[in-house]
Design a protein around this motif. Structure first.
Motif, PDB file in Angstrom:
ATOM      1  N   ARG A 133       0.757  -1.168  -0.153  1.00  0.00           N
ATOM      2  CA  ARG A 133      -0.221   0.061   0.069  1.00  0.00           C
ATOM      3  C   ARG A 133       0.909   1.321  -0.004  1.00  0.00           C
ATOM      4  NH1 ARG A 133      -3.669   3.065   4.348  1.00  0.00           N
ATOM      5  NH2 ARG A 133      -4.539   4.453   2.889  1.00  0.00           N
ATOM      6  N   ILE A 134       0.703   2.378  -1.003  1.00  0.00           N
ATOM      7  CA  ILE A 134       1.491   3.322  -1.207  1.00  0.00           C
ATOM      8  C   ILE A 134       0.823   4.714  -1.044  1.00  0.00           C
ATOM      9  CG2 ILE A 134       2.898   4.358  -2.830  1.00  0.00           C
ATOM     10  CD1 ILE A 134       3.751   1.454  -3.874  1.00  0.00           C
ATOM     11  N   VAL A 135       0.925   5.598  -0.278  1.00  0.00           N
ATOM     12  CA  VAL A 135       0.204   6.661  -0.103  1.00  0.00           C
ATOM     13  C   VAL A 135       1.367   7.864  -0.349  1.00  0.00           C
ATOM     14  CG1 VAL A 135      -1.433   8.422   1.027  1.00  0.00           C
ATOM     15  CG2 VAL A 135      -1.409   5.645   1.378  1.00  0.00           C
ATOM     16  N   GLU A 136       0.922   8.724  -1.427  1.00  0.00           N
ATOM     17  CA  GLU A 136       1.992   9.792  -1.422  1.00  0.00           C
ATOM     18  C   GLU A 136       1.301  10.884  -2.193  1.00  0.00           C
ATOM     19  OE1 GLU A 136       5.064   7.618  -3.386  1.00  0.00           O
ATOM     20  OE2 GLU A 136       4.036   7.624  -5.459  1.00  0.00           O
ATOM     21  N   GLN A 137       1.909  12.208  -2.190  1.00  0.00           N
ATOM     22  CA  GLN A 137       1.331  13.164  -2.858  1.00  0.00           C
ATOM     23  C   GLN A 137       2.353  14.022  -3.641  1.00  0.00           C
ATOM     24  OE1 GLN A 137      -0.910  15.065   0.175  1.00  0.00           O
ATOM     25  NE2 GLN A 137       0.861  16.151   0.850  1.00  0.00           N
ATOM     26  N   PHE A 138       2.215  14.156  -5.038  1.00  0.00           N
ATOM     27  CA  PHE A 138       3.352  14.582  -5.906  1.00  0.00           C
ATOM     28  C   PHE A 138       3.627  16.117  -5.638  1.00  0.00           C
ATOM     29  CE2 PHE A 138       1.464  11.053  -9.010  1.00  0.00           C
ATOM     30  CZ  PHE A 138       2.343  10.212  -8.437  1.00  0.00           C
ATOM     31  N   GLY A 139       4.808  16.389  -5.382  1.00  0.00           N
ATOM     32  CA  GLY A 139       5.081  17.827  -4.993  1.00  0.00           C
ATOM     33  C   GLY A 139       4.295  18.289  -3.904  1.00  0.00           C
ATOM     34  N   GLY A 140       4.120  17.413  -2.979  1.00  0.00           N
ATOM     35  CA  GLY A 140       3.612  17.585  -1.640  1.00  0.00           C
ATOM     36  C   GLY A 140       2.229  18.292  -1.745  1.00  0.00           C
ATOM     37  N   ARG A 141       1.412  18.012  -2.777  1.00  0.00           N
ATOM     38  CA  ARG A 141       0.082  18.799  -3.017  1.00  0.00           C
ATOM     39  C   ARG A 141      -0.945  17.745  -2.849  1.00  0.00           C
ATOM     40  NH1 ARG A 141       0.123  22.146  -8.549  1.00  0.00           N
ATOM     41  NH2 ARG A 141      -1.912  21.714  -8.274  1.00  0.00           N
ATOM     42  N   PRO A 142      -1.859  18.200  -1.896  1.00  0.00           N
ATOM     43  CA  PRO A 142      -3.031  16.989  -1.851  1.00  0.00           C
ATOM     44  C   PRO A 142      -3.816  16.841  -2.943  1.00  0.00           C
ATOM     45  CG  PRO A 142      -2.799  18.757   0.068  1.00  0.00           C
ATOM     46  CD  PRO A 142      -1.825  19.140  -0.833  1.00  0.00           C
ATOM     47  N   ASP A 143      -3.709  17.775  -3.723  1.00  0.00           N
ATOM     48  CA  ASP A 143      -4.712  17.425  -4.962  1.00  0.00           C
ATOM     49  C   ASP A 143      -3.965  16.601  -6.050  1.00  0.00           C
ATOM     50  OD1 ASP A 143      -2.777  19.528  -5.353  1.00  0.00           O
ATOM     51  OD2 ASP A 143      -3.759  20.054  -7.280  1.00  0.00           O
ATOM     52  N   ARG A 144      -2.738  16.136  -5.596  1.00  0.00           N
ATOM     53  CA  ARG A 144      -1.890  15.094  -6.461  1.00  0.00           C
ATOM     54  C   ARG A 144      -1.644  13.883  -5.690  1.00  0.00           C
ATOM     55  NH1 ARG A 144       1.889  19.392  -9.698  1.00  0.00           N
ATOM     56  NH2 ARG A 144       0.300  20.180 -11.211  1.00  0.00           N
ATOM     57  N   ARG A 145      -2.494  13.446  -4.813  1.00  0.00           N
ATOM     58  CA  ARG A 145      -2.344  12.329  -4.006  1.00  0.00           C
ATOM     59  C   ARG A 145      -2.630  11.271  -4.601  1.00  0.00           C
ATOM     60  NH1 ARG A 145      -3.195  12.003   2.081  1.00  0.00           N
ATOM     61  NH2 ARG A 145      -3.964   9.647   2.430  1.00  0.00           N
ATOM     62  N   VAL A 146      -2.065  10.254  -4.307  1.00  0.00           N
ATOM     63  CA  VAL A 146      -2.629   8.748  -4.752  1.00  0.00           C
ATOM     64  C   VAL A 146      -2.249   7.856  -3.275  1.00  0.00           C
ATOM     65  CG1 VAL A 146      -1.682   9.074  -7.163  1.00  0.00           C
ATOM     66  CG2 VAL A 146       0.117   8.173  -5.419  1.00  0.00           C
ATOM     67  N   ASP A 147      -3.551   6.957  -3.467  1.00  0.00           N
ATOM     68  CA  ASP A 147      -3.397   5.948  -2.467  1.00  0.00           C
ATOM     69  C   ASP A 147      -3.743   4.582  -3.215  1.00  0.00           C
ATOM     70  OD1 ASP A 147      -4.071   4.311  -0.239  1.00  0.00           O
ATOM     71  OD2 ASP A 147      -5.118   5.844   0.764  1.00  0.00           O
ATOM     72  N   VAL A 148      -2.766   3.832  -3.318  1.00  0.00           N
ATOM     73  CA  VAL A 148      -2.976   2.566  -4.233  1.00  0.00           C
ATOM     74  C   VAL A 148      -2.670   1.526  -3.418  1.00  0.00           C
ATOM     75  CG1 VAL A 148      -2.951   3.676  -6.305  1.00  0.00           C
ATOM     76  CG2 VAL A 148      -0.667   3.011  -5.222  1.00  0.00           C
ATOM     77  N   VAL A 149      -2.953   0.249  -3.851  1.00  0.00           N
ATOM     78  CA  VAL A 149      -2.484  -1.033  -3.409  1.00  0.00           C
ATOM     79  C   VAL A 149      -1.907  -1.830  -4.714  1.00  0.00           C
ATOM     80  CG1 VAL A 149      -2.803  -3.348  -2.483  1.00  0.00           C
ATOM     81  CG2 VAL A 149      -3.946  -1.406  -1.383  1.00  0.00           C
ATOM     82  N   ASP A 150      -0.478  -2.139  -4.933  1.00  0.00           N
ATOM     83  CA  ASP A 150      -0.192  -2.769  -5.882  1.00  0.00           C
ATOM     84  C   ASP A 150       0.537  -4.258  -5.602  1.00  0.00           C
ATOM     85  OD1 ASP A 150      -0.433  -0.508  -7.483  1.00  0.00           O
ATOM     86  OD2 ASP A 150       1.567   0.401  -7.076  1.00  0.00           O
ATOM     87  N   ARG A 151       0.450  -4.847  -6.465  1.00  0.00           N
ATOM     88  CA  ARG A 151       1.124  -6.363  -6.374  1.00  0.00           C
ATOM     89  C   ARG A 151       2.204  -6.339  -6.813  1.00  0.00           C
ATOM     90  NH1 ARG A 151       1.674 -11.159  -8.878  1.00  0.00           N
ATOM     91  NH2 ARG A 151       1.450 -13.108  -7.687  1.00  0.00           N
ATOM     92  N   VAL A 152       3.226  -7.043  -5.967  1.00  0.00           N
ATOM     93  CA  VAL A 152       4.803  -7.115  -6.269  1.00  0.00           C
ATOM     94  C   VAL A 152       4.853  -8.192  -7.390  1.00  0.00           C
ATOM     95  CG1 VAL A 152       7.104  -7.273  -5.869  1.00  0.00           C
ATOM     96  CG2 VAL A 152       5.518  -6.197  -4.205  1.00  0.00           C
ATOM     97  N   GLU A 153       4.890  -8.294  -8.490  1.00  0.00           N
ATOM     98  CA  GLU A 153       4.878  -9.134  -9.684  1.00  0.00           C
ATOM     99  C   GLU A 153       6.340  -9.839  -9.810  1.00  0.00           C
ATOM    100  OE1 GLU A 153       1.773  -9.752 -12.710  1.00  0.00           O
ATOM    101  OE2 GLU A 153       3.377  -9.085 -13.909  1.00  0.00           O
ATOM    102  N   LYS A 154       7.498  -8.895  -9.447  1.00  0.00           N
ATOM    103  CA  LYS A 154       8.711  -9.170  -9.786  1.00  0.00           C
ATOM    104  C   LYS A 154       9.446  -8.535  -8.661  1.00  0.00           C
ATOM    105  CE  LYS A 154      12.515  -8.450 -12.744  1.00  0.00           C
ATOM    106  NZ  LYS A 154      13.087  -7.702 -13.882  1.00  0.00           N
ATOM    107  N   LEU A 155      10.609  -9.115  -7.965  1.00  0.00           N
ATOM    108  CA  LEU A 155      11.382  -8.584  -7.247  1.00  0.00           C
ATOM    109  C   LEU A 155      12.673  -9.189  -7.301  1.00  0.00           C
ATOM    110  CD1 LEU A 155      12.423  -6.119  -5.515  1.00  0.00           C
ATOM    111  CD2 LEU A 155      11.319  -7.353  -3.620  1.00  0.00           C
ATOM    112  N   ASP A 156      13.665  -8.957  -7.803  1.00  0.00           N
ATOM    113  CA  ASP A 156      15.168  -9.563  -8.017  1.00  0.00           C
ATOM    114  C   ASP A 156      16.083  -8.631  -8.233  1.00  0.00           C
ATOM    115  OD1 ASP A 156      15.108  -9.062 -10.676  1.00  0.00           O
ATOM    116  OD2 ASP A 156      14.418 -11.155 -11.206  1.00  0.00           O
ATOM    117  N   ALA A 157      17.454  -9.388  -8.501  1.00  0.00           N
ATOM    118  CA  ALA A 157      18.603  -8.607  -8.779  1.00  0.00           C
ATOM    119  C   ALA A 157      18.518  -7.518  -9.806  1.00  0.00           C
ATOM    120  CB  ALA A 157      19.798  -9.503  -8.871  1.00  0.00           C
TER     121      ALA A 157
END
Length: 207
Positions: free
Chosen positions: A94-118
């Motif tokens: 689960r990732i919550v962030e707001q681009f440029g610190g602006r609340p109107d550019r907020r995203v709140d998503v749940v992403d699946r990690v389909e790959k994580l390796d070297a």
């Protein structure tokens, strides 16, 4: 938790950015970052597997995720552990962030990690099994540095899901894409400062 910005934020023009408009309304954004000095692929893999951990930052022990981008990052959580446990392939972030610190550019998503390796990490969202969102970071070693590329894909490949693609692109219009590019260039650049301060991968890590 508001943190100070201790290290310089990379400007957008430090990277090569391309935006492609693809069939059925899809969009692909590619960012070829300036190489990360003093960083190895093993360090990046350890970083993403340990996103729920902490580090010393500005004289205090703080969540890694907040230190990664003190202005834009608000919250990270392991929404579902990987089948083998922890933040690895098959986990959900689960990732919550707001681009440029602006609340109107907020995203709140749940992403699946389909790959994580070297070689990198791939975060996805699917609807009825169909891929509708993908963010992939790939990295490769150089001499004392790592080459890092980020690719964001918005929208479904299927014509049948074109209405959903239109919804996604309305939620992520051109100004959000521009803001995300700046955000991504800045956060990737911070890794050059943060990762060399952490324990060597394979040693006792801060978790």
């Amino acid at each position: 938790m508001a943190l100070p910005v201790l290290f310089p934020l990379r400007p957008v023009d430090s990277a090569r950015v391309t935006v492609a408009h693809l069939p059925h309304g899809r969009r692909r954004v590619t960012i070829d970052h300036r190489p990360l000095d003093g960083v190895t692929p093993a360090m990046l893999l350890d970083w993403f597997r340990g996103l729920g951990g902490t580090l010393e930052y500005g004289g205090a022990v703080v969540p890694r995720y907040l230190a990664w981008h003190p202005v834009d990052h608000l919250h990270w959580a392991l929404a579902r552990p990987a089948p083998g446990g922890g933040a690895d392939e098959g986990a959900r972030f689960r990732i919550v962030e707001q681009f440029g610190g602006r609340p109107d550019r907020r995203v709140d998503v749940v992403d699946r990690v389909e790959k994580l390796d070297a070689t990198g990490i791939r975060l996805v969202q699917r609807v009825a099994g169909a891929l509708v969102f993908q963010l992939e970071h790939t990295w490769s070693p150089g001499r004392g540095r790592t080459h890092y590329v980020s690719v964001l894909d918005i929208g479904a490949r299927s014509l049948l899901l074109a209405p959903l693609t239109r919804v996604l692109t309305r939620r992520f219009p051109d100004d959000m894409v521009t803001a995300w590019v700046r955000h991504n260039v800045e956060e990737v650049g911070q890794l050059e400062h943060l990762l060399p301060r952490l324990p060597v991968p394979g040693a006792a890590a801060s978790r």
